[in-house]
Enzyme design. Structure first.
Site, mmCIF file in Angstrom:
data_model
loop_
_atom_site.group_PDB
_atom_site.id
_atom_site.type_symbol
_atom_site.label_atom_id
_atom_site.label_comp_id
_atom_site.label_asym_id
_atom_site.label_seq_id
_atom_site.Cartn_x
_atom_site.Cartn_y
_atom_site.Cartn_z
ATOM 1 N N SER A 129 0.815 -1.215 0.000
ATOM 2 C CA SER A 129 0.000 0.000 0.000
ATOM 3 C C SER A 129 0.850 1.267 0.000
ATOM 4 C CB SER A 129 -0.927 0.020 1.222
ATOM 5 O OG SER A 129 -1.876 -1.011 1.148
ATOM 6 N N SER A 161 2.378 -3.175 8.466
ATOM 7 C CA SER A 161 2.448 -3.841 9.767
ATOM 8 C C SER A 161 3.837 -4.425 10.005
ATOM 9 C CB SER A 161 1.411 -4.961 9.838
ATOM 10 O OG SER A 161 0.102 -4.451 9.752
ATOM 11 N N GLU A 245 -3.261 -14.985 1.039
ATOM 12 C CA GLU A 245 -3.531 -14.108 2.172
ATOM 13 C C GLU A 245 -5.012 -14.097 2.541
ATOM 14 O OE1 GLU A 245 -1.908 -9.742 3.520
ATOM 15 O OE2 GLU A 245 -2.597 -9.980 1.462
#
Length: 381
Positions: A129, A161, A245
């Site tokens: 992202s 993250s 994912e």
């Protein structure tokens, strides 16, 4: 589909639950914490799982696995998530980084990365992202400018993250532009986070430490040895990653445990018989069934966006539904500091984490779009 996987699954679940009962402290609330005790617990769990051949149970033996089935891996994932994921950040490497390196990596890359992932030693983050390209990965613009010795990276990633503690970044960068194909010209790099020119800035949020970070690339260098797959053809790698994912995080397993405790806890049992509780139970079973269907399709080599994203939509909606239900049932006690050894003691943590469910790993709108496109494609065949 029969949701009962059989006696072997019951035995594996019992084995895992006994192990976690031994290793996890009674106040375990998950791995998104700066508390050094959390890191210590996670390390113990990873070491035990690796020693017993359970950490990468479905990987081929030559890559550090036990050659087990996807269903055995699914049971491990479900039990880990039902216990607030004590493997910590390793779920990225285990769920999709490792399988992707197996599928697209060179022999040198496999030798360098797979043993460390199989031992639970390497922490990975995902550089997808960007500020102007969240779920729309085809719009990413982090530039990798080519020269005689490789590429120079300039740009930024966001919402990354574990970037503050990651050893490696699975990075998507723009290596060229095609006038008619936005998804062409993307290349995947396996980048060490300590490389010169890479810096990380945490983003404070209600979700706590490690969840959200910005990563900046200021003339960071990458070479051909860092490329995963083919230059400019990274979209095929990304599609492979997303397929893993979407069904690699069994949120429904944690939600089922929340519902089980809501139905039996003295302070909530009276209210748990309401229509909202029954509806959530039905949705939990539906999410499990859809995820198991996706596993069956992957095992058969025919997993589609319709099946994978359909399973994810059910899971992320359930996550928020159950979190809301838990706080409503618990009342003020639900936002008090955890006190007890059940998952309801951490209902507020579950609630905060669930808020990102319909955004992370592709928004729910993108997931619905993928389902619609897949249905249209199937209808046209």
């Amino acid at each position: 589909m029969d949701m009962d996987l059989g006696e072997w699954a019951d035995a594996l679940r019992l084995r895992l639950r006994e192990m976690l009962a031994e290793l996890l402290p009674t106040d375990w609330s998950g791995s998104f914490s700066d508390d050094p005790r959390v890191t210590s617990v996670t390390r113990q769990v990873l070491d035990r799982l690796a020693q017993e051949g359970l950490l990468t149970i479905d990987w081929p033996p030559e890559y550090g696995g036990a050659g087990a089935t996807l269903w055995e891996q699914a049971v491990v994932r479900e039990e880990m998530w039902a216990h607030l994921e004590p493997r910590g950040p390793q779920y990225m490497g285990l769920s999709w980084v490792g399988p992707t390196v197996m599928a697209f990596g060179t022999q040198a890359q496999r030798a360098a990365h797979l043993p460390r992932i199989a031992r639970g030693e390497a922490v990975w983050c995902q550089g997808f992202s960007e500020p102007e390209a969240g779920s729309d990965l085809g719009a990413l613009s982090l530039a990798a400018t080519a020269d005689a010795d490789g590429w120079t990276l300039r740009g930024q990633k966001i919402w990354t993250s574990y970037a503050t503690i990651a050893d490696w970044c699975f990075l998507a960068a723009r290596t060229s532009r095609h006038p008619d194909a936005r998804n062409h010209g993307i290349t995947i790099f396996l980048l060490p986070m300590d490389r010169a020119g890479v810096s990380v800035r945490p983003i404070a949020s209600m979700m706590g430490p490690h969840h959200l970070n910005e990563v900046f690339f200021d003339d960071a260098r990458v070479t051909a040895a860092d490329v995963l797959g083919t230059v400019d053809e990274g979209w095929q790698v990304i599609k492979f990653v997303l397929g893993h994912e979407r069904i690699g995080i069994p949120r429904y397993a944690r939600d089922e445990r929340v519902l089980a405790e809501l139905g039996t806890a003295p302070q909530t049992a009276a209210g748990a018989a309401g229509i909202g509780f029954v509806r959530a139970l039905v949705h939990a079973r539906t999410a499990r069934l859809l995820n198991h269907r996706a596993i069956a399709h992957r095992e058969a080599g025919r997993l589609t966006d319709r099946v994978a994203s359909g399973a994810r939509i059910a899971s992320i909606q359930l996550d928020q539904e159950v979190a809301d239900l838990a706080l409503d049932a618990l009342g003020p006690a639900g936002i008090a500091p955890g006190d007890g050894d059940g998952i309801l003691a951490h209902a507020e943590d579950v609630y905060r984490y669930a808020k990102s469910a319909t955004i992370a790993s592709g928004t729910i709108e993108i997931q619905r779009l993928l389902v619609a496109r897949s249905l249209m494609s199937e209808a046209a065949q």
